[in-house]
Design a protein around this motif. Structure first.
Motif: not given
Length: 255
Positions: A10, A20, A24, A26, A28, A30, A33
C-alpha cells in the motif's frame, strides 16, 4: 518478474503515467480489474472506456520506440542478486549488445533486467525499460535511458516483440517462462517472422529442454524441427554472435 517491495503493497504504485502513494494506492491492478469476471452487465459501461486507455498505451509505446533502431529484448529474473554470476553475465551482455550497435530492451525492473540495462548504459548504448504496474515492484531501475510504464501486460508484450531483432532469455521464473514460450509460439505458428531466440545458461535450461524432448516431442506435441527455434549458450560472445549472424543473413525484422 517479482520482488516484494520494502515500501509495502500500500506504499507505492505506478500505473502507466500515474503515481499513487499511501491511501491513494488501489487494492487491485489495472489488469485485475480488466480480467475479473462475475460482474454481470457492468462491463458494458466500463470496458468501452478501457479500450481508449489501451489504445493510448499502444500509441505511447509505438511513438516512443518507433525510431529505436536495432534492439534485443533481454528477459530474466527480477530476483537475481548483484553477487550472482548471472548478474555479471547480464551486465556483459548489455555492454556487448551496445558495442555491436543494438539497444537493450528489458522489463526495467531489478535483477537480470537491471544488469542488462546497466551494461548497455555504461557502454553508451540505448537502455530501454518497459515497466509494468505490479503490487510488488516500485519503478524503473536507474540504468534505463528510455522508459515506458504500462498498465496492461499484453500491450507491454507487443512492445517487447515488435521492436526486437532477437531475444536473449536468462534464468528466471514464471514471467520469464511466459515471455519465452510466447515468443516460441509466435515463431512456430508463423505469426511473427523468425528471429533468434537465445537461452543463456545451459545448466539452468537443460532440464527444460530435456523434458521437451522426452515428453512434448515423444508424445507428438511438437516436432523435431521446433528445437531449431532456439539456441542454448553459456557465452556472452556466442549469444551476441547469433544475433549478428541473423542480421548478416538478412533475417532482421523491421519494426
Amino acid at each position: 518478474m517479482g520482488r516484494v517491495s520494502k515500501k509495502g503493497k500500500k506504499g507505492f504504485r505506478q500505473q502507466g503515467p500515474v503515481i499513487r502513494r499511501g491511501d491513494q494506492v488501489q487494492a487491485t491492478t489495472t489488469d485485475q480489474r480488466l480480467l475479473q469476471g462475475g460482474r454481470g452487465s457492468d462491463w458494458l459501461h466500463s470496458d468501452p472506456w478501457r479500450v481508449l486507455r489501451i489504445q493510448a498505451e499502444f500509441v505511447e509505446g509505438f511513438g516512443a520506440l518507433a525510431e529505436l533502431g536495432p534492439a534485443v529484448s533481454v528477459f530474466g529474473s527480477a530476483r537475481t542478486p548483484k553477487d550472482d554470476p548471472m548478474y555479471a553475465q547480464a551486465v556483459a551482455l548489455g555492454r556487448r549488445l551496445a558495442e555491436s550497435g543494438y539497444a537493450t530492451i528489458t522489463g526495467g525492473g531489478p535483477g537480470i533486467m537491471e544488469a542488462a540495462n546497466k551494461g548497455a548504459s555504461e557502454a553508451g548504448g540505448v537502455s530501454v525499460g518497459l515497466g509494468i504496474e505490479l503490487p510488488f515492484e516500485d519503478a524503473l531501475n536507474k540504468w534505463v535511458s528510455l522508459g515506458i510504464n504500462f498498465r496492461y501486460f499484453f500491450v507491454r508484450k507487443v512492445m517487447f516483440l515488435k521492436y526486437a531483432q532477437g531475444f536473449v532469455v536468462m534464468p528466471g521464473g514464471m514471467g520469464t517462462m511466459d515471455e519465452l514460450f510466447e515468443s516460441l509460439t509466435l515463431v512456430q505458428t508463423q505469426k511473427m517472422t523468425r528471429f533468434p531466440i537465445v537461452l543463456f545458461g545451459s545448466e539452468y535450461w537443460s532440464g527444460l529442454v530435456e523434458w521437451m524432448q522426452q515428453r512434448m516431442l515423444a508424445d507428438g506435441y511438437i516436432k523435431e524441427t521446433d528445437f531449431e527455434l532456439f539456441h542454448v549458450v553459456d557465452d556472452v560472445e556466442r549469444a551476441v554472435e547469433i544475433i549478428l549472424e541473423d542480421g548478416r543473413n538478412g533475417h532482421t525484422r523491421g519494426a
